[in-house]
Enzyme design. Structure first.
Site, short mmCIF file in Angstrom:
data_model
loop_
_atom_site.label_atom_id
_atom_site.label_comp_id
_atom_site.label_asym_id
_atom_site.label_seq_id
_atom_site.Cartn_x
_atom_site.Cartn_y
_atom_site.Cartn_z
N HIS A 23 -1.38 -6.22 6.92
CA HIS A 23 -2.79 -6.63 6.83
C HIS A 23 -2.89 -7.61 5.64
O HIS A 23 -2.17 -7.46 4.65
CB HIS A 23 -3.61 -5.37 6.56
CG HIS A 23 -5.10 -5.53 6.60
ND1 HIS A 23 -5.80 -6.16 5.60
CD2 HIS A 23 -6.03 -5.12 7.51
CE1 HIS A 23 -7.10 -6.13 5.89
NE2 HIS A 23 -7.26 -5.51 7.04
N ASP A 43 0.78 1.11 2.27
CA ASP A 43 -0.60 0.93 2.73
C ASP A 43 -0.82 1.96 3.84
O ASP A 43 -0.32 1.80 4.95
CB ASP A 43 -0.76 -0.51 3.23
CG ASP A 43 -2.09 -0.74 3.96
OD1 ASP A 43 -2.82 0.24 4.23
OD2 ASP A 43 -2.37 -1.91 4.27
N GLN A 85 -3.98 3.14 8.00
CA GLN A 85 -3.97 3.54 9.42
C GLN A 85 -3.14 4.79 9.68
O GLN A 85 -2.94 5.16 10.84
CB GLN A 85 -3.44 2.39 10.28
CG GLN A 85 -4.28 1.13 10.25
CD GLN A 85 -5.67 1.31 10.85
OE1 GLN A 85 -5.94 2.28 11.56
NE2 GLN A 85 -6.55 0.37 10.57
N LYS A 103 -12.03 4.80 7.17
CA LYS A 103 -11.19 4.87 8.37
C LYS A 103 -10.75 6.30 8.66
O LYS A 103 -10.01 6.55 9.61
CB LYS A 103 -9.97 3.96 8.21
CG LYS A 103 -10.38 2.49 8.11
CD LYS A 103 -9.21 1.55 8.02
CE LYS A 103 -9.75 0.12 7.88
NZ LYS A 103 -8.70 -0.89 7.92
N CYS A 148 -7.10 -9.44 10.62
CA CYS A 148 -6.61 -9.66 9.25
C CYS A 148 -5.09 -9.60 9.19
O CYS A 148 -4.51 -9.06 8.25
CB CYS A 148 -7.22 -8.67 8.26
SG CYS A 148 -8.99 -8.78 8.13
C1 LIG Z 1 -8.36 -1.76 7.13
C2 LIG Z 1 -7.04 -1.97 6.54
C3 LIG Z 1 -6.91 -2.45 5.24
C4 LIG Z 1 -8.08 -2.81 4.39
O1 LIG Z 1 -8.90 -1.69 4.18
P1 LIG Z 1 -10.37 -1.84 3.57
O2 LIG Z 1 -10.98 -0.54 3.87
O3 LIG Z 1 -11.03 -2.99 4.27
O4 LIG Z 1 -10.20 -2.07 2.11
C5 LIG Z 1 -5.64 -2.61 4.75
N1 LIG Z 1 -4.56 -2.32 5.48
C6 LIG Z 1 -4.65 -1.85 6.72
C7 LIG Z 1 -3.41 -1.52 7.48
C8 LIG Z 1 -5.89 -1.67 7.31
O5 LIG Z 1 -5.98 -1.20 8.54
#
Ligand SMILES: *Cc1c(COP(=O)(O)O)cnc(C)c1O
Length: 415
Positions: free
Chosen positions: A132, A209, A212, A235, A373
């Site tokens: 992302h 990260d 997800q 999320k 993104c």
């Molecule tokens: C949504 C997402 C982000 C960014 O998260 P925010 O809540 O917009 O700060 C970063 N990495 C992944 C894999 C995402 O799905």
């Protein structure tokens, strides 16, 4: 009727779970809402709404600084949420769990703070091709500032990282590796436990990260032996503005503050300021108190359901949807990794993803269309954008059927 594979799990009562999420019973454009945009933001159960309302009604006050009743009450609730986070990801200590606005701030915090201290000219930072933008740009900026270099782990046509290439990228100049647990554009689940172990052989810390992954299956940061891990509350069934960056104390203690201001100091004079220990060192200013208490309530909710059964159910739903959409002529699935979670990205021949999204909306179906993104992923697959359905454990097979029928109609309209 098309032949469909029978669902194996009958231990998951999806209708009962749906009743916990008031937003799901709405109609949109005269049709029942089919919410399939969970990778962008998931919905919030009534218990989380109630907890937020209770805070605003009975507890609202600034934390950590007050001696009065309300302030102490709010502080207790906020720190209780931190304890819940600790247990949720199995951190060693709650102090290793820093509240941030979300995953984006989590990456920026570590890139900025770790980077300032540990990255210098000629060093290398390893990212992956499926990240992302939130997990690319902060590292890219850091590399530019320091004269360091970004190295990229490539992927194959299924959207899986090429692990041999990763191993070749690691060397004595590598200062950190950063990879998503699950790709938001492809759904690929990366083998991060093995990747972390490999990085550690070179003495290199690993950032994950987890935006997800935490909403879709249990995560144990000690078992992964990950050095940094970040995720967003919105999320994982909590309000926006909540989120966490976990870091091992051995790193966090050595890192400088990210932002400075109130709430994060020990002493201040015009000659010299000394900082509070973790987590306060990284939580300057008034945080998102209500949102993070809501995150604690979302974790309570996940503990109240059988999260492992939810994960199994959701995985079967993804397989069912994959099978159904693959069977439609003209649909191309983007991201066909062996290990996947939640996300089904696709394109339709001769139809722009934005048109797919707009037409599906008329049927009450919420999906996402765009580059998600993750423009390097779009470049790799040579598409401008994809349409993306993403699932949570409250989605149903019937919703998948409605999605498949609506896609069929899109194809007929554009044929
Ligand atoms: C949504 C997402 C982000 C960014 O998260 P925010 O809540 O917009 O700060 C970063 N990495 C992944 C894999 C995402 O799905």
């Amino acid at each position: 009727m098309k032949a469909v594979k029978k669902m194996k799990s009958n231990s998951w009562d999806v209708e009962k779970v749906r009743a916990d999420f008031p937003v799901l019973s709405q109609t949109v454009n005269g049709k029942p809402l089919r919410y399939l945009d969970n990778a962008a933001s998931s919905q919030v159960p009534q218990t989380v709404i109630d907890r937020g309302a209770k805070y605003l009604r009975e507890e609202h006050s600034n934390i950590h600084r007050g001696v009065h009743y309300l302030s102490q009450h709010a502080t207790t609730a906020y720190e209780a949420a931190r304890e819940k986070v600790k247990r949720f990801i199995n951190a060693r200590e709650a102090k290793e769990c820093i509240f941030v606005r979300g995953c984006t701030e989590g990456v920026n915090l570590v890139a900025s703070s770790y980077g300032r201290k540990f990255v210098s000219e000629g060093d290398e930072i390893i990212v992956s091709q499926m990240e992302h933008h939130a997990n690319i740009i902060p590292w890219q900026m850091l590399a530019e500032e320091k004269g360091a270099k970004l190295r990229v782990i490539p992927m194959n046509e299924r959207g899986e990282l090429i692990i041999e290439e990763y191993e070749n990228l690691l060397n004595e100049r590598t200062k950190i590796v950063t990879v998503s647990h699950v790709s938001n554009s492809l759904g690929t689940v990366n083998p991060i436990k093995e990747m972390i172990a490999t990085a550690h052989k070179f003495g290199v810390p690993f950032f994950v990260d987890g935006a997800q992954s935490v909403p879709h299956f249990p995560v144990d940061v000690q078992d992964l032996d990950v050095d940094f891990f970040t995720f967003s509350g919105h999320k994982m069934f909590a309000p926006t503005g909540s989120g966490v960056v976990y870091g091992k104390r051995e790193w966090l203690d050595k890192m400088p503050p990210y932002q400075t201001g109130g709430g994060m100091i020990r002493t201040v004079s015009f000659e010299k300021t000394t900082f509070a220990p973790i987590p306060e060192k990284f939580e300057a200013g008034t945080p998102a108190i209500a949102a993070n208490i809501g995150l604690g309530a979302a974790i309570d909710y996940l503990n109240s359901i059988d999260f492992a059964a939810a994960a199994r159910y959701e995985h079967e739903l993804l397989e069912y949807a994959t099978e159904k959409l693959s069977a439609i002529e003209g649909v191309r699935i983007v991201g066909t990794a062996k290990e996947k979670a939640s996300v089904l990205s696709f394109t339709i021949e001769n139809v722009h993803p934005h048109d797919i999204g707009t037409i599906l909306d008329q049927s009450g179906i919420a999906i996402r269309a765009g580059h998600h993104c993750a423009q390097p992923v779009m470049q790799f697959f040579d598409v401008p954008a994809t349409a993306r359905a993403s699932f949570a454990f409250y989605n149903t097979r019937e919703e998948v059927d409605v999605l498949a029928d609506a896609i069929q109609k899109v194809i007929e309209v554009f044929a």
